[in-house]
Write an enzyme that holds these catalytic residues in place. Structure first.
Site, PDB file in Angstrom:
ATOM      1  CG  HIS A  22      -1.824  -1.132   1.365  1.00 51.69           C
ATOM      2  ND1 HIS A  22      -1.755  -2.038   2.380  1.00 51.69           N
ATOM      3  CD2 HIS A  22      -2.833  -1.542   0.568  1.00 51.69           C
ATOM      4  CE1 HIS A  22      -2.698  -2.954   2.223  1.00 51.69           C
ATOM      5  NE2 HIS A  22      -3.367  -2.684   1.116  1.00 51.69           N
ATOM      6  CB  CYS A 130     -13.465 -15.032  -4.900  1.00 54.42           C
ATOM      7  SG  CYS A 130     -11.994 -14.812  -3.866  1.00 54.42           S
ATOM      8  CB  CYS A 133     -11.536 -11.585  -6.085  1.00 57.78           C
ATOM      9  SG  CYS A 133     -10.218 -12.757  -6.347  1.00 57.78           S
ATOM     10  CE  LYS A 299      -0.638 -12.759  -3.400  1.00 58.22           C
ATOM     11  NZ  LYS A 299      -1.611 -12.739  -2.374  1.00 58.22           N
ATOM     12  CE  LYS A 302      -3.950  -9.878   8.511  1.00 58.82           C
ATOM     13  NZ  LYS A 302      -5.286  -9.906   8.005  1.00 58.82           N
TER      14      LYS A 302
HETATM   15  N1  MSP Z   1     -10.136  -1.589  -2.439  1.00 59.89           N
HETATM   16  C1  MSP Z   1      -9.569  -2.075  -3.640  1.00 59.89           C
HETATM   17  C2  MSP Z   1      -9.290  -0.939  -4.608  1.00 59.89           C
HETATM   18  C3  MSP Z   1     -10.461  -0.078  -4.937  1.00 59.89           C
HETATM   19  S1  MSP Z   1     -10.025   1.218  -5.998  1.00 59.89           S
HETATM   20  C4  MSP Z   1     -11.466   1.921  -6.416  1.00 59.89           C
HETATM   21  C5  MSP Z   1      -8.276  -2.810  -3.336  1.00 59.89           C
HETATM   22  N2  MSP Z   1      -7.736  -2.572  -2.140  1.00 59.89           N
HETATM   23  S2  MSP Z   1      -6.389  -3.262  -1.605  1.00 59.89           S
HETATM   24  O1  MSP Z   1      -6.191  -2.749  -0.282  1.00 59.89           O
HETATM   25  O2  MSP Z   1      -6.445  -4.670  -1.757  1.00 59.89           O
HETATM   26  O3  MSP Z   1      -5.242  -2.764  -2.557  1.00 59.89           O
HETATM   27  C6  MSP Z   1      -5.013  -1.367  -2.702  1.00 59.89           C
HETATM   28  C7  MSP Z   1      -3.891  -1.109  -3.682  1.00 59.89           C
HETATM   29  O4  MSP Z   1      -2.685  -1.657  -3.158  1.00 59.89           O
HETATM   30  C8  MSP Z   1      -4.121  -1.778  -5.039  1.00 59.89           C
HETATM   31  O5  MSP Z   1      -3.731  -0.936  -6.088  1.00 59.89           O
HETATM   32  C9  MSP Z   1      -3.235  -2.994  -4.977  1.00 59.89           C
HETATM   33  O6  MSP Z   1      -2.774  -3.409  -6.222  1.00 59.89           O
HETATM   34  C10 MSP Z   1      -2.087  -2.457  -4.143  1.00 59.89           C
HETATM   35  N3  MSP Z   1      -1.337  -3.529  -3.528  1.00 59.89           N
HETATM   36  C11 MSP Z   1      -1.784  -4.481  -2.667  1.00 59.89           C
HETATM   37  N4  MSP Z   1      -0.759  -5.330  -2.391  1.00 59.89           N
HETATM   38  C12 MSP Z   1       0.353  -4.948  -3.060  1.00 59.89           C
HETATM   39  C13 MSP Z   1       1.688  -5.373  -3.124  1.00 59.89           C
HETATM   40  N5  MSP Z   1       2.131  -6.427  -2.478  1.00 59.89           N
HETATM   41  N6  MSP Z   1       2.539  -4.637  -3.883  1.00 59.89           N
HETATM   42  C14 MSP Z   1       2.149  -3.500  -4.526  1.00 59.89           C
HETATM   43  N7  MSP Z   1       0.904  -3.079  -4.493  1.00 59.89           N
HETATM   44  C15 MSP Z   1      -0.023  -3.822  -3.825  1.00 59.89           C
HETATM   45  O7  MSP Z   1      -7.805  -3.508  -4.196  1.00 59.89           O
END
Ligand code: MSP
Length: 499
Positions: A22, A130, A133, A299, A302
């Site tokens: 994030h 899912c 997802c 990856k 948790k």
């Molecule tokens: N809530 C949705 C997005 C809604 S946008 C209208 C979501 N949330 S998330 O918390 O799972 O992911 C938020 C962002 O962080 C996404 O762009 C996601 O690709 C990114 N990442 C989550 N894990 C990641 C990594 N390990 N590495 C880089 N970015 C990652 O999806």
């Protein structure tokens, strides 16, 4: 009026605390926002949290949380907001999907627009959902009946849902991506989504019965249904700027760039454009799709227990060092790995030795000789304008070349390569010190030192979007007394070596 630049990030799910993935995305977006502000564009940088849906409810159940969902998401949202200070992020606004005053009217208006276009209809539907997802999956998303990404069996759902007629927009979306109206970078991601669209987009379930999913925004005029979490979440890009409340959104929309991870490409490059077309709104100009950060080659998860806390990193290594690592070591368009060993290697090699050492060398030499006299000059590169008078042509050319290259790399969202260009300018500066033996008879090397100060000042300017605090520190050491005299202060070590 200046040109505007509207940049958004994905809004994060409030079902766990923020991890380095994030943080990475927000830092990447921050670079783009700061860069465009530096260029004088009126910039609006939006981020926020995605707080509704089954994912949040399921986490609460798994963790045995007995509080109200609102209280649960309030706490998690606070930790996402805390990324701002930890990473020196310059977002202008933070939108929450639970914000009834700011966000909900936008979602309700979008629903109304889609309904008016005849694109919302009700049907009975059976499918596999899912929760990880937050979407219906099909056989090709599963291995051994489990979701490929979440390693869990999806739930069988049999509902009466509202559907969104996405299929109607397949051709139009394909065309807009192909003709570059919606530019997707890297190109591999554009090709990936075009292949998917080429198979024809199917209509999407856009609601769930409220009895099964009460945590969300009710469908207008049908409280028995809750709006699908993605239809709710995607609309944040409009609701935050006023859509559904006032006309301010017209100033900012369409977004100039939307920054998202590779896992949510199809939502942003298919469903979202479909929603916008149905609502009669322009599509965003660019979609920058970044890769994933892994930890020691695996990856983050948790269950493996390898989730890296971004706050701990910053506490230990400092904001700019961690920003540097994310931006330089994780190629913007691909996956990249995080390890403490590599972070420490990069810190010592590129920050303590590279940038830090060059700055200390130049400032040390320049401060030794008192005031630096320049025939005429003034300004600082950080302020967009610097003139160091009689700078050698070769040096001027190197600086000019670096500036041009950095502009190109940033426009292509190749942030790691932009840093590479700045590092080359530093190497050139180091070589210049050695070639001219500036440390010998320093008093007679005023001209050479002036050249070095010009290089350093421009390094600081180029690094400003990446390492804001470090650039400010360098810039504070370079002071004009008047149009002819420069005074250089040594300043503290930028990146003390790690032991
Ligand atoms: N809530 C949705 C997005 C809604 S946008 C209208 C979501 N949330 S998330 O918390 O799972 O992911 C938020 C962002 O962080 C996404 O762009 C996601 O690709 C990114 N990442 C989550 N894990 C990641 C990594 N390990 N590495 C880089 N970015 C990652 O999806």
């Amino acid at each position: 009026m200046n040109k505007k630049y509207y940049i958004t990030t994905a809004i994060d799910y409030t079902n766990a605390k923020p991890h380095i993935g994030h943080a990475l995305e927000k830092v990447q977006a921050d670079v783009l926002a700061r860069y465009h502000r530096q260029k004088g564009l009126e910039t609006f940088f939006l981020t926020g949290t995605d707080e509704h849906g089954g994912k949040v409810l399921r986490t609460m159940k798994d963790w045995g949380v007995s509080r109200e969902p609102q209280q649960f998401v309030d706490e998690l949202t606070a930790s996402f907001r805390a990324l701002r200070e930890a990473f020196n992020l310059s977002w202008d606004d933070f939108i929450r999907t639970t914000d009834k005053e700011r966000h909900w009217p936008g979602v309700e208006l979008i629903w109304k627009k889609l309904a008016e276009s005849g694109d919302i209809y009700k049907k009975n539907y059976q499918g596999l959902y899912c929760v990880g997802c937050e979407r219906f999956v099909t056989a090709k998303d599963l291995v051994d009946r489990k979701c490929l990404i979440h390693q869990k069996e999806p739930e069988k759902v049999e509902d009466e849902n509202y559907f969104f007629r996405l299929s109607k927009y397949s051709k139009e979306i394909e065309l807009r991506i192909k003709n570059g109206e919606l530019r997707i970078l890297p190109e591999a991601r554009a090709n990936e989504i075009l292949a998917l669209i080429g198979e024809g987009l199917e209509d999407v379930s856009f609601s769930r019965p409220s009895k099964d999913l009460p945590w969300g925004i009710p469908v207008p005029r049908d409280e028995s249904q809750t709006i699908y979490v993605w239809a709710d979440a995607l609309t944040n890009y409009l609701s935050a700027i006023g859509y559904g409340r006032n006309e301010n959104w017209k100033k900012w929309w369409p977004a100039d760039v939307q920054v998202v991870g590779k896992d949510i490409l199809r939502f942003h490059a298919a469903i979202w454009p479909g929603i916008l077309l149905s609502a009669g709104l322009p599509l965003p100009k660019e979609l920058f799709v970044h890769g994933f950060i892994t930890v020691d080659g695996t990856k983050m998860s948790k269950s493996i227990g390898n989730v890296v806390d971004p706050f701990e990193l910053v506490k230990k290594y400092g904001t700019d060092a961690v920003r540097y690592y994310f931006l330089k070591e994780i190629p913007s368009h691909e996956d990249g790995d995080f390890s403490v060993a590599n972070l420490e290697r990069v810190y010592n090699g590129e920050l303590a030795n590279g940038l830090g050492n060059f700055a200390a060398r130049v400032l040390g030499l320049a401060s030794k000789i008192g005031k630096l006299r320049v025939s005429s000059g003034g300004g600082s590169a950080l302020g967009g304008e610097a003139d160091f008078g009689e700078v050698e042509n070769e040096v001027k050319e190197k600086i000019g070349f670096a500036k041009k290259q950095v502009d190109e790399k940033i426009h292509a969202f190749r942030l790691h390569e932009a840093i590479g260009v700045i590092s080359e300018l530093i190497s050139f500066g180091d070589k210049y010190v050695n070639d001219h033996e500036v440390w010998k008879e320093t008093e007679s090397k005023r001209r050479e030192i002036l050249n070095l100060v010009a290089i350093l000042d421009n390094v600081a300017m180029l690094f400003l979007p990446f390492l804001p605090e470090t650039s400010e520190k360098i810039s504070k050491s370079i002071n004009w007394i008047d149009g002819e005299n420069l005074e250089i202060k040594r300043g503290e070590a930028l990146f003390p070596r790690l032991n």
